[in-house]
Scaffold this motif. Structure first.
Motif, PDB file in Angstrom:
ATOM      1  N   ARG A  99       0.843  -1.197   0.000  1.00 22.14           N
ATOM      2  CA  ARG A  99       0.000   0.000   0.000  1.00 22.14           C
ATOM      3  C   ARG A  99       0.885   1.257   0.000  1.00 22.14           C
ATOM      4  N   ASN A 102       2.872   1.418  -3.347  1.00 24.95           N
ATOM      5  CA  ASN A 102       2.011   1.868  -4.437  1.00 24.95           C
ATOM      6  C   ASN A 102       1.791   3.379  -4.388  1.00 24.95           C
ATOM      7  N   HIS A 147      -4.377   3.759  -4.497  1.00 18.15           N
ATOM      8  CA  HIS A 147      -4.436   2.324  -4.203  1.00 18.15           C
ATOM      9  C   HIS A 147      -5.906   1.939  -4.007  1.00 18.15           C
ATOM     10  N   ASP A 150      -8.433  -4.610  -2.246  1.00 19.69           N
ATOM     11  CA  ASP A 150      -7.587  -5.454  -1.394  1.00 19.69           C
ATOM     12  C   ASP A 150      -7.325  -6.817  -2.008  1.00 19.69           C
ATOM     13  N   GLY A 152      -5.812  -9.545  -5.017  1.00 18.18           N
ATOM     14  CA  GLY A 152      -4.524  -9.704  -5.680  1.00 18.18           C
ATOM     15  C   GLY A 152      -3.378  -9.443  -4.724  1.00 18.18           C
ATOM     16  N   ASP A 156      -1.238  -4.785  -7.963  1.00 21.29           N
ATOM     17  CA  ASP A 156      -2.594  -4.984  -8.499  1.00 21.29           C
ATOM     18  C   ASP A 156      -3.551  -3.832  -8.176  1.00 21.29           C
ATOM     19  N   PRO A 157      -3.517  -3.261  -6.951  1.00 23.01           N
ATOM     20  CA  PRO A 157      -4.503  -2.221  -6.623  1.00 23.01           C
ATOM     21  C   PRO A 157      -4.278  -0.870  -7.307  1.00 23.01           C
ATOM     22  N   THR A 167      -9.452  -1.733 -10.773  1.00 25.07           N
ATOM     23  CA  THR A 167      -8.088  -2.237 -10.712  1.00 25.07           C
ATOM     24  C   THR A 167      -8.098  -3.757 -10.550  1.00 25.07           C
ATOM     25  N   GLY A 169      -6.851  -5.077  -8.132  1.00 25.34           N
ATOM     26  CA  GLY A 169      -7.153  -5.257  -6.714  1.00 25.34           C
ATOM     27  C   GLY A 169      -8.635  -5.269  -6.420  1.00 25.34           C
ATOM     28  N   GLU A 170      -9.453  -4.746  -7.340  1.00 23.18           N
ATOM     29  CA  GLU A 170     -10.905  -4.714  -7.169  1.00 23.18           C
ATOM     30  C   GLU A 170     -11.623  -5.804  -7.948  1.00 23.18           C
TER      31      GLU A 170
END
Length: 198
Positions: A99, A102, A147, A150, A152, A156-157, A167, A169-170
């Motif tokens: 986090r 990123n 970012h 959560d 991946g 990823d985010p 993303t 991440g989503e």
């Protein structure tokens, strides 16, 4: 097949197990040495890791495997001259969470700059005997502005694949696995493995 994965990355192990369910993966042991990543290109690093892991496993492995798989992958951002690229895994070593990494990466992109980016994955496979080979996959997209999500792991985010508003991440894993760089590389690997002599 039983394949040694030359990585301790839990996210990669999970994705490879989902993308290649017919393979039983053995993760790189905690007591095994760190594998070299000194190449200038993804392909160089993947081959270094696969061949280094095969040599160590032949001398120290606890069970026979059909081969060794190594992954070198990363995020390439146009506005950062392709960075972090092959240095994706070692980017911002002073930060402990992705986090934070990123957010630093996003802060490096100049205001108004092109946010085009791509994920690249090169897989190297070293059979128990014989010459190692590589396959690759890539997915085009753009950087998010923060970012997001959560799911991946890693970058990823902050990566939005072309054609989507969310993303990696989503997005749910089943969607990501139809279009990601690692999914493309795994499809190419499966095709090569089916042609190997048994």
């Amino acid at each position: 097949m039983k394949i040694l994965l030359a990585s301790r990355n839990a996210g990669k192990l999970r994705e490879f197990s989902e993308l290649l369910p017919e393979v039983r993966f053995i993760p790189w042991p905690a007591d095994a040495p760190e594998l070299p990543e000194t190449g200038a290109f993804f392909q160089d690093n993947a081959l270094q890791k696969a061949e280094g892991a095969r040599a160590w496993w032949l001398a120290h492995g606890r069970e026979p495997v059909d081969g060794v798989l190594a992954d070198d992958s990363g995020l390439c951002v146009d506005a950062l001259w392709g960075g972090p690229g092959v240095l994706s895994a070692s980017f911002a070593p002073d930060l402990s969470t992705y986090r934070d990494k990123n957010r630093r990466l996003l802060a490096m992109v100049p205001d108004g700059a092109d946010r085009a980016a791509r994920f690249v994955c090169v897989l190297a496979y070293a059979p128990r005997e014989g010459e190692a080979f590589t396959v690759s996959g890539a997915v085009e997209g753009s950087l998010a502005f923060d970012h997001r999500g959560d799911g991946g792991f890693g970058y990823d985010p902050v990566f939005i694949p072309d054609g989507y508003d969310h993303t990696f991440g989503e997005l749910p894993p089943e969607t990501k696995h139809t279009l990601s760089h690692r999914a493309m590389a795994c499809a190419a690997l499966r095709a090569r493995l089916t042609r190997l002599p048994r």
